[in-house]
Write an enzyme that holds these catalytic residues in place. Sequence first.
Site, PDB file in Angstrom:
ATOM      1  N   GLU A 161       0.857  -1.247  -0.058  1.00 59.43           N
ATOM      2  CA  GLU A 161       0.001   0.014   0.104  1.00 59.43           C
ATOM      3  C   GLU A 161       0.882   1.278  -0.028  1.00 59.43           C
ATOM      4  O   GLU A 161       1.916   1.290   0.687  1.00 59.43           O
ATOM      5  CB  GLU A 161      -0.868  -0.097   1.188  1.00 59.43           C
ATOM      6  CG  GLU A 161      -2.085  -1.181   1.023  1.00 59.43           C
ATOM      7  CD  GLU A 161      -2.970  -1.184   2.101  1.00 59.43           C
ATOM      8  OE1 GLU A 161      -3.148  -0.301   3.245  1.00 59.43           O
ATOM      9  OE2 GLU A 161      -3.467  -2.429   2.334  1.00 59.43           O
ATOM     10  N   PHE A 262      19.603 -27.835   9.884  1.00 58.54           N
ATOM     11  CA  PHE A 262      19.558 -28.104  11.405  1.00 58.54           C
ATOM     12  C   PHE A 262      20.086 -27.186  12.127  1.00 58.54           C
ATOM     13  O   PHE A 262      20.118 -25.872  11.646  1.00 58.54           O
ATOM     14  CB  PHE A 262      20.480 -29.498  11.710  1.00 58.54           C
ATOM     15  CG  PHE A 262      20.209 -29.969  13.033  1.00 58.54           C
ATOM     16  CD1 PHE A 262      19.095 -30.202  13.640  1.00 58.54           C
ATOM     17  CD2 PHE A 262      21.562 -30.412  13.748  1.00 58.54           C
ATOM     18  CE1 PHE A 262      19.166 -30.895  14.867  1.00 58.54           C
ATOM     19  CE2 PHE A 262      21.388 -30.822  15.034  1.00 58.54           C
ATOM     20  CZ  PHE A 262      20.205 -31.134  15.429  1.00 58.54           C
ATOM     21  N   CYS A 268      31.246 -19.365  17.384  1.00 60.48           N
ATOM     22  CA  CYS A 268      30.920 -17.767  17.493  1.00 60.48           C
ATOM     23  C   CYS A 268      29.549 -17.644  17.619  1.00 60.48           C
ATOM     24  O   CYS A 268      29.172 -16.594  18.536  1.00 60.48           O
ATOM     25  CB  CYS A 268      31.417 -17.226  15.905  1.00 60.48           C
ATOM     26  SG  CYS A 268      33.149 -17.497  15.876  1.00 60.48           S
TER      27      CYS A 268
HETATM   28  N1  LIG Z   1      -3.715  -4.647   1.223  1.00 62.72           N
HETATM   29  C1  LIG Z   1      -2.466  -5.215   0.809  1.00 62.72           C
HETATM   30  O1  LIG Z   1      -1.549  -4.207   0.580  1.00 62.72           O
HETATM   31  C2  LIG Z   1      -2.272  -6.491   0.318  1.00 62.72           C
HETATM   32  C3  LIG Z   1      -0.992  -6.839  -0.150  1.00 62.72           C
HETATM   33  C4  LIG Z   1      -0.890  -8.054  -0.456  1.00 62.72           C
HETATM   34  C5  LIG Z   1      -1.855  -9.021  -0.394  1.00 62.72           C
HETATM   35  N2  LIG Z   1      -3.094  -8.630   0.330  1.00 62.72           N
HETATM   36  C6  LIG Z   1      -4.102  -9.564   0.409  1.00 62.72           C
HETATM   37  O2  LIG Z   1      -5.143  -9.481  -0.582  1.00 62.72           O
HETATM   38  C7  LIG Z   1      -6.454  -9.727  -0.186  1.00 62.72           C
HETATM   39  C8  LIG Z   1      -7.355  -8.439  -0.394  1.00 62.72           C
HETATM   40  O3  LIG Z   1      -6.618  -7.318   0.448  1.00 62.72           O
HETATM   41  P1  LIG Z   1      -7.202  -6.033   0.211  1.00 62.72           P
HETATM   42  O4  LIG Z   1      -6.271  -5.203   1.460  1.00 62.72           O
HETATM   43  O5  LIG Z   1      -7.382  -5.527  -0.953  1.00 62.72           O
HETATM   44  O6  LIG Z   1      -8.750  -6.161   1.038  1.00 62.72           O
HETATM   45  P2  LIG Z   1      -9.836  -5.027   1.362  1.00 62.72           P
HETATM   46  O7  LIG Z   1     -10.585  -5.623   2.789  1.00 62.72           O
HETATM   47  O8  LIG Z   1      -9.298  -3.888   1.136  1.00 62.72           O
HETATM   48  O9  LIG Z   1     -10.831  -5.344   0.289  1.00 62.72           O
HETATM   49  C9  LIG Z   1     -11.638  -6.766  -0.091  1.00 62.72           C
HETATM   50  C10 LIG Z   1     -12.759  -6.336  -0.883  1.00 62.72           C
HETATM   51  O10 LIG Z   1     -13.424  -7.428  -1.218  1.00 62.72           O
HETATM   52  C11 LIG Z   1     -14.799  -7.177  -1.175  1.00 62.72           C
HETATM   53  N3  LIG Z   1     -15.642  -8.453  -1.194  1.00 62.72           N
HETATM   54  C12 LIG Z   1     -15.921  -9.121  -0.034  1.00 62.72           C
HETATM   55  N4  LIG Z   1     -16.603 -10.304  -0.330  1.00 62.72           N
HETATM   56  C13 LIG Z   1     -16.676 -10.264  -1.666  1.00 62.72           C
HETATM   57  C14 LIG Z   1     -17.627 -11.076  -2.536  1.00 62.72           C
HETATM   58  N5  LIG Z   1     -17.978 -12.295  -2.265  1.00 62.72           N
HETATM   59  N6  LIG Z   1     -17.831 -10.692  -3.869  1.00 62.72           N
HETATM   60  C15 LIG Z   1     -17.179  -9.544  -4.206  1.00 62.72           C
HETATM   61  N7  LIG Z   1     -16.309  -8.696  -3.620  1.00 62.72           N
HETATM   62  C16 LIG Z   1     -16.301  -9.187  -2.116  1.00 62.72           C
HETATM   63  C17 LIG Z   1     -15.032  -6.283   0.005  1.00 62.72           C
HETATM   64  O11 LIG Z   1     -16.178  -5.596  -0.223  1.00 62.72           O
HETATM   65  C18 LIG Z   1     -13.940  -5.287  -0.312  1.00 62.72           C
HETATM   66  O12 LIG Z   1     -14.283  -4.328  -1.140  1.00 62.72           O
HETATM   67  C19 LIG Z   1      -6.572 -10.250   1.210  1.00 62.72           C
HETATM   68  O13 LIG Z   1      -6.353 -11.615   1.205  1.00 62.72           O
HETATM   69  C20 LIG Z   1      -5.101  -9.659   1.477  1.00 62.72           C
HETATM   70  O14 LIG Z   1      -4.361 -10.365   2.741  1.00 62.72           O
HETATM   71  C21 LIG Z   1      -3.445  -7.462   0.572  1.00 62.72           C
END
Ligand SMILES: NC(=O)c1ccc[n+]([C@@H]2O[C@H](COP(=O)([O-])OP(=O)(O)OC[C@H]3O[C@@H](n4cnc5c(N)ncnc54)[C@H](O)[C@@H]3O)[C@@H](O)[C@H]2O)c1
Length: 456
Positions: A161, A262, A268
């Site tokens: 982000e 392992f 050290c």
């Molecule tokens: N935020 C990051 O920087 C980041 C980085 C790498 C990985 N991730 C991973 O990516 C995934 C998403 O993260 P995020 O931060 O974008 O999540 P978020 O919570 O910001 O967004 C998830 C979105 O999915 C939507 N959603 C939920 N159920 C749904 C459905 N059934 N159909 C359609 N949409 C639906 C929600 O309304 C929401 O807008 C997670 O697994 C997170 O761990 C996030």
Amino acid sequence: MRISVFGLGYVGSVTAACFAKVGHEVIGVDTNAEKVGMVNAAMSPVVEPGLGVVLAEVVEARRLRVTISSEEAVRNTDLALICVGTPGRANGHLNVDAIERVGREIGQALRSRPDPYTVVLRSTVLPGTTERVLVPALLAGARRKAGPWLRLAVNPEFMREGSSLRDFAHPPFTLVGCPDPETASLLRWLYAGVDAPFVHTAVRTAEMIKYVSNAFHALKVSFANEIGDVCEAFGVDAQEVMRIFLMDRKLNVSEAYLRPGFAFGGSCLPKDLRALLHAALSADVSLPLLSAILPSNEAQIRRGVEAVLGARKRRVGVIGLSFKPGTDDLRESPMVALVENLIGKGCDVRILDRNVSIARLVGANRRYIEEEIPHIASLMCENVETLLAHAEVLVIGNTSEEAALALAAIGPHHVVIDLTRGAVRPSSTPSMEASWREEFSDFDSAFSPSSSSRSP
Ligand SMILES: NC(=O)c1ccc[n+]([C@@H]2O[C@H](COP(=O)([O-])OP(=O)(O)OC[C@H]3O[C@@H](n4cnc5c(N)ncnc54)[C@H](O)[C@@H]3O)[C@@H](O)[C@H]2O)c1
């Protein structure tokens, strides 16, 4: 390509916008009507530098639109990227309900579709989730058996982000876990514009790599912070320390010390870690991460002992006694600790270690062996045959030539406990001389008087 993106959070909205930007036709799906409205109005649903500009461009060009209907999105696309949230409970339990729900919805939309559809999981999930949750949900939704109509891949992303757009275009690698080369080729093509090596691996491996990466990043932050704390207490400039520390790309920031195997030992690492912890404690500095290293190392030794005892055989042959191959140094060797534990539990142990045997003969480590661990000295074997004739359980403690020879000569009655976790390959021909020659060729060329006149 016609792509649907499920979940328009940080990951989904950036993914949808970036694929639309490079010319794909993208349909986003989210259950949140407010987010759907925002994206269709070319407004970013999350705060992310640059995303608003890209969204405005691709929505205006009609390459991205958003809906709440999964059916509509699947009907009009050939590939779905699942980017829904996978929130964790306070106890760490991962909630994958959204993955399950999206899987069912995509499956339903594929009930009567004749041509193949590709489902790609981008969300972060623990190893096994694709097989245990997503695949059953897709099949249940579709009321179909697995077959060529459904292609599946895991494709974790490595965006941060705040710099997601840049990270999307320049990730460390494009990682795809899928069983078949056709799906891998499709994704290789999809990511052709992304500047990164393409890595194709197994589904569970791809799922795991995301966790390993994030655990390591967290470890690095905490390590640097604890070093910062201890530097401050010692009156040392922590930024300067880490600047110089990071210049070492051979041992510090490198592949070194990052292979599962392992426990560590030697004269050290344990001593210096203890000294640092003791000094920090005296200065009232708390170092929970660094303090956990020695207990973690001891747990590895216990794990090795339990594995050997678990074989429920008494006669044990151990290869490697020093703390690593190529040395006779037995000080704080975890293999010595393992052998002492096994002896204490009543095992009849024999040990093979070429360097330690030679040391006994020429006396390099003789005093230590004879005075500190005489009970172990008497257990030394001279060759692989003698060791294997004694052993019911063979413990591979290092990656020496004898270990490779022993693995090539084991019989069906031998139980092997490999503490190197697969680092040794069975070999019936001695290879140490060759590997030494290879290892020291650099040394030779660097120091030989004629080295400067050699052509590359
Ligand atoms: N935020 C990051 O920087 C980041 C980085 C790498 C990985 N991730 C991973 O990516 C995934 C998403 O993260 P995020 O931060 O974008 O999540 P978020 O919570 O910001 O967004 C998830 C979105 O999915 C939507 N959603 C939920 N159920 C749904 C459905 N059934 N159909 C359609 N949409 C639906 C929600 O309304 C929401 O807008 C997670 O697994 C997170 O761990 C996030």
